[in-house]
Structure formats: structure tokens, C-alpha cells
Scaffold this motif. Structure first.
Motif, PDB file in Angstrom:
ATOM      1  N   VAL A 111      37.538 106.353  -1.391  1.00 42.20           N
ATOM      2  CA  VAL A 111      38.931 106.322  -1.825  1.00 42.20           C
ATOM      3  C   VAL A 111      39.650 107.611  -1.476  1.00 42.20           C
ATOM      4  N   TRP A 112      39.097 108.767  -1.840  1.00 42.76           N
ATOM      5  CA  TRP A 112      39.829 110.014  -1.588  1.00 42.76           C
ATOM      6  C   TRP A 112      39.939 110.294  -0.097  1.00 42.76           C
ATOM      7  N   ARG A 113      38.899 109.992   0.662  1.00 40.05           N
ATOM      8  CA  ARG A 113      38.958 110.232   2.107  1.00 40.05           C
ATOM      9  C   ARG A 113      40.081 109.409   2.748  1.00 40.05           C
ATOM     10  N   GLU A 114      40.128 108.131   2.404  1.00 44.94           N
ATOM     11  CA  GLU A 114      41.131 107.250   2.994  1.00 44.94           C
ATOM     12  C   GLU A 114      42.543 107.692   2.625  1.00 44.94           C
ATOM     13  N   GLN A 115      42.731 108.089   1.361  1.00 41.35           N
ATOM     14  CA  GLN A 115      44.075 108.457   0.907  1.00 41.35           C
ATOM     15  C   GLN A 115      44.536 109.763   1.533  1.00 41.35           C
ATOM     16  N   VAL A 116      43.658 110.754   1.591  1.00 40.73           N
ATOM     17  CA  VAL A 116      44.023 112.037   2.201  1.00 40.73           C
ATOM     18  C   VAL A 116      44.285 111.851   3.690  1.00 40.73           C
ATOM     19  N   HIS A 117      43.423 111.083   4.350  1.00 41.41           N
ATOM     20  CA  HIS A 117      43.582 110.844   5.785  1.00 41.41           C
ATOM     21  C   HIS A 117      44.918 110.159   6.079  1.00 41.41           C
ATOM     22  N   SER A 118      45.217 109.103   5.333  1.00 40.93           N
ATOM     23  CA  SER A 118      46.464 108.374   5.578  1.00 40.93           C
ATOM     24  C   SER A 118      47.677 109.229   5.239  1.00 40.93           C
ATOM     25  N   GLY A 119      47.543 110.084   4.213  1.00 38.51           N
ATOM     26  CA  GLY A 119      48.646 110.967   3.854  1.00 38.51           C
ATOM     27  C   GLY A 119      48.957 111.965   4.955  1.00 38.51           C
ATOM     28  N   LEU A 120      47.922 112.527   5.558  1.00 38.81           N
ATOM     29  CA  LEU A 120      48.123 113.501   6.638  1.00 38.81           C
ATOM     30  C   LEU A 120      48.702 112.844   7.883  1.00 38.81           C
ATOM     31  N   VAL A 121      48.174 111.679   8.217  1.00 37.69           N
ATOM     32  CA  VAL A 121      48.684 110.959   9.389  1.00 37.69           C
ATOM     33  C   VAL A 121      50.142 110.576   9.164  1.00 37.69           C
ATOM     34  N   GLY A 122      50.470 110.196   7.923  1.00 35.77           N
ATOM     35  CA  GLY A 122      51.840 109.836   7.603  1.00 35.77           C
ATOM     36  C   GLY A 122      52.803 111.005   7.719  1.00 35.77           C
ATOM     37  N   LEU A 123      52.270 112.219   7.589  1.00 33.68           N
ATOM     38  CA  LEU A 123      53.096 113.417   7.720  1.00 33.68           C
ATOM     39  C   LEU A 123      53.203 113.898   9.165  1.00 33.68           C
TER      40      LEU A 123
ATOM     41  N   ASP B 243      40.860 114.500  10.147  1.00 31.71           N
ATOM     42  CA  ASP B 243      39.406 114.536   9.959  1.00 31.71           C
ATOM     43  C   ASP B 243      38.916 115.971   9.752  1.00 31.71           C
ATOM     44  N   GLU B 244      39.469 116.903  10.528  1.00 34.02           N
ATOM     45  CA  GLU B 244      39.057 118.295  10.409  1.00 34.02           C
ATOM     46  C   GLU B 244      39.475 118.887   9.067  1.00 34.02           C
ATOM     47  N   ALA B 245      40.658 118.527   8.594  1.00 32.58           N
ATOM     48  CA  ALA B 245      41.126 119.018   7.300  1.00 32.58           C
ATOM     49  C   ALA B 245      40.290 118.452   6.164  1.00 32.58           C
ATOM     50  N   ILE B 246      39.857 117.218   6.292  1.00 28.88           N
ATOM     51  CA  ILE B 246      39.022 116.595   5.262  1.00 28.88           C
ATOM     52  C   ILE B 246      37.702 117.336   5.125  1.00 28.88           C
ATOM     53  N   ILE B 247      37.151 117.791   6.231  1.00 32.68           N
ATOM     54  CA  ILE B 247      35.904 118.562   6.191  1.00 32.68           C
ATOM     55  C   ILE B 247      36.091 119.844   5.373  1.00 32.68           C
ATOM     56  N   VAL B 248      37.272 120.465   5.510  1.00 34.61           N
ATOM     57  CA  VAL B 248      37.547 121.713   4.797  1.00 34.61           C
ATOM     58  C   VAL B 248      37.596 121.500   3.287  1.00 34.61           C
ATOM     59  N   VAL B 249      38.225 120.406   2.842  1.00 29.31           N
ATOM     60  CA  VAL B 249      38.405 120.178   1.399  1.00 29.31           C
ATOM     61  C   VAL B 249      37.262 119.374   0.779  1.00 29.31           C
ATOM     62  N   GLU B 250      36.343 118.934   1.595  1.00 28.42           N
ATOM     63  CA  GLU B 250      35.248 118.099   1.099  1.00 28.42           C
ATOM     64  C   GLU B 250      34.445 118.751  -0.023  1.00 28.42           C
TER      65      GLU B 250
ATOM     66  N   GLN C 285      40.939 114.582  -7.225  1.00 25.61           N
ATOM     67  CA  GLN C 285      42.397 114.577  -7.321  1.00 25.61           C
ATOM     68  C   GLN C 285      43.001 114.583  -5.923  1.00 25.61           C
ATOM     69  N   VAL C 286      43.488 113.431  -5.493  1.00 28.32           N
ATOM     70  CA  VAL C 286      43.967 113.269  -4.126  1.00 28.32           C
ATOM     71  C   VAL C 286      45.140 114.195  -3.827  1.00 28.32           C
ATOM     72  N   ALA C 287      46.047 114.353  -4.783  1.00 24.82           N
ATOM     73  CA  ALA C 287      47.221 115.205  -4.550  1.00 24.82           C
ATOM     74  C   ALA C 287      46.796 116.649  -4.281  1.00 24.82           C
ATOM     75  N   ALA C 288      45.879 117.153  -5.080  1.00 28.64           N
ATOM     76  CA  ALA C 288      45.416 118.525  -4.902  1.00 28.64           C
ATOM     77  C   ALA C 288      44.656 118.674  -3.586  1.00 28.64           C
ATOM     78  N   LEU C 289      43.861 117.672  -3.242  1.00 27.56           N
ATOM     79  CA  LEU C 289      43.108 117.718  -1.990  1.00 27.56           C
ATOM     80  C   LEU C 289      44.045 117.659  -0.788  1.00 27.56           C
ATOM     81  N   LEU C 290      45.095 116.863  -0.905  1.00 32.50           N
ATOM     82  CA  LEU C 290      46.067 116.760   0.186  1.00 32.50           C
ATOM     83  C   LEU C 290      46.778 118.096   0.400  1.00 32.50           C
ATOM     84  N   LYS C 291      47.149 118.768  -0.694  1.00 32.93           N
ATOM     85  CA  LYS C 291      47.791 120.081  -0.581  1.00 32.93           C
ATOM     86  C   LYS C 291      46.848 121.089   0.079  1.00 32.93           C
ATOM     87  N   ALA C 292      45.578 121.065  -0.338  1.00 32.44           N
ATOM     88  CA  ALA C 292      44.604 121.988   0.245  1.00 32.44           C
ATOM     89  C   ALA C 292      44.397 121.695   1.728  1.00 32.44           C
TER      90      ALA C 292
END
Length: 206
Positions: A150-162, A170-177, A191-198
Motif C-alpha cells: 500500500v505505501w509503496r504504491e501510494q508514494v510511487h503514484s504520488g511522485l509520478v503525479g507530481l 523508485d529511487e526515492a522509495i529506496i531512500v524512505v524505505e 504514514q504515506v504523507a510523511a513518506l511522500l514529503k521525505a
């Protein structure tokens, strides 16, 4: 107690790896399965436990908190030290060990070098009510995996949407993992919002 280490992998050997933390290389002894998840030069996080002896301080590292917990519980059985506990986890996953102990599968336990028939019987007798049921372990693993997806998909889609590329995401997800893994290990929903900000911060400083 050193509960975990996180940093760049600077060396990988057959029985362990060196993780650089704050400029210090920390040797952690690991199972082959854990070592297979590590890559030279990449960031990694290992759950750890420190074994203190009069003549040595030895750090053992694990891919998951559950693997570390089983490692520690195995050593409560008579005759099982850290080396044998690590050997057991090298041959069997935590859930496979739970199944073997719960079902008194002596054949599975004696597949581990250093465990004979009597030793296997003793492990079953002493640990059958302590490792947890296989069903509980499987449910925990499934729930944890769902949180990861769930968190991977949401963060990934949020970044692509931006406007970021899929590769950047994918590289950013590795950093916040590691932050997400810490939440999952504590039984919390990441917390997807916090992970997306990071993740956005990591992309902005590249």
C-alpha cells in the motif's frame, strides 16, 4: 542493546557484512538469506542483536525483526548458542522453524548441522510454546506485506503525479524505505504523507 544498524554496505563476506554507520564500519554476522538482500555500495538496514561474551562482542544482523526475535528465542533452549541459532536460520526461515517445532518435525530440525536427534527433541520440548504458532506468523507476514504494498504504491503514484519519472520514484522509495520498515516492525501503518514529503526532499537535494 544495538537494535538495528542502517548505512552503506561496504563489504560482504560469506558469513557477514560491514555496514558503515557514521563513518564507522560495523561487522554484522548474517545468514546467507540476509546477505542475499544486501548490495555493495547501497544503503541497507538490519535488525541486530549484540551477543556479549567475556572475550568478545559479536553483532548479528537480520533482514527482519521477526528473524531477530526467533534468533533470540532459539538461544533460550539448552545447548543452543548464537552460532547454532544462526545456523538454524540459515537452513530454515522463521516460519519454517515454527512449523517444525509445533509439529515436532525432528527430521527438519536435524537438517541443521550440529543438531542431532536428541538435540532436536530437546528443542521441540523447550520451545514448542514459545516460538508462536505458524498461523500467527503467517498472518503477521501477510499483514506486513499488505502495508508494504500500500505505501509503496501510494508514494510511487504520488511522485509520478507530481511529474517525476517512474525511475526517480523508485529511487526515492529506496531512500524512505527504512522509515516505513520501522513503522511496520512496530505494528503501525506507514504514514504515506510523511513518506511522500521525505521522498520529495531526497529528490530535491540530488
Amino acid at each position: 542493546m544495538i537494535a538495528s544498524v542502517a548505512g552503506k554496505v561496504t563489504a560482504i563476506a560469506p558469513d557477514g557484512a560491514v555496514i558503515e554507520v557514521g563513518g564507522v564500519g560495523i561487522l554484522t554476522h548474517c545468514t546467507p538469506g540476509t546477505l542475499a538482500t544486501l548490495r555493495m555500495g547501497e544503503e541497507a538496514r538490519l535488525a541486530t542483536t549484540l551477543v556479549v561474551r567475556e572475550e568478545s562482542l559479536t553483532l548479528y544482523g537480520f533482514a527482519t525483526d521477526d528473524e531477530r526475535a526467533v534468533f533470540e528465542l532459539l538461544q533460550t533452549a539448552s545447548g543452543v548458542g548464537p552460532k547454532l541459532a544462526l545456523a538454524m536460520l540459515a537452513v530454515h526461515t522463521p516460519n519454517a522453524l515454527r512449523v517444525a517445532v509445533a509439529s515436532a518435525d525432528l527430521k527438519a530440525l536435524t537438517q541443521v548441522p550440529g543438531i542431532g536427534q536428541k538435540g532436536a527433541q530437546r528443542i521441540v520440548l523447550e520451545l514448542k510454546d514459545r516460538l508462536g504458532t505458524p498461523e500467527e506468523a503467517v498472518n503477521a507476514a501477510i499483514n506486513g506485506q499488505r502495508r508494504v504494498v500500500v505505501w509503496r504504491e501510494q508514494v510511487h503514484s504520488g511522485l509520478v503525479g507530481l511529474g517525476y519519472s517512474s525511475k526517480d520514484a523508485d529511487e526515492a522509495i529506496i531512500v524512505v524505505e527504512p522509515d516505513a520498515d520501522a513503522d511496520i516492525a512496530a505494528g503501525r501503518q506507514p504514514q504515506v504523507a510523511a513518506l511522500l514529503k521525505a521522498a520529495l526532499r531526497s529528490l530535491s537535494i540530488r
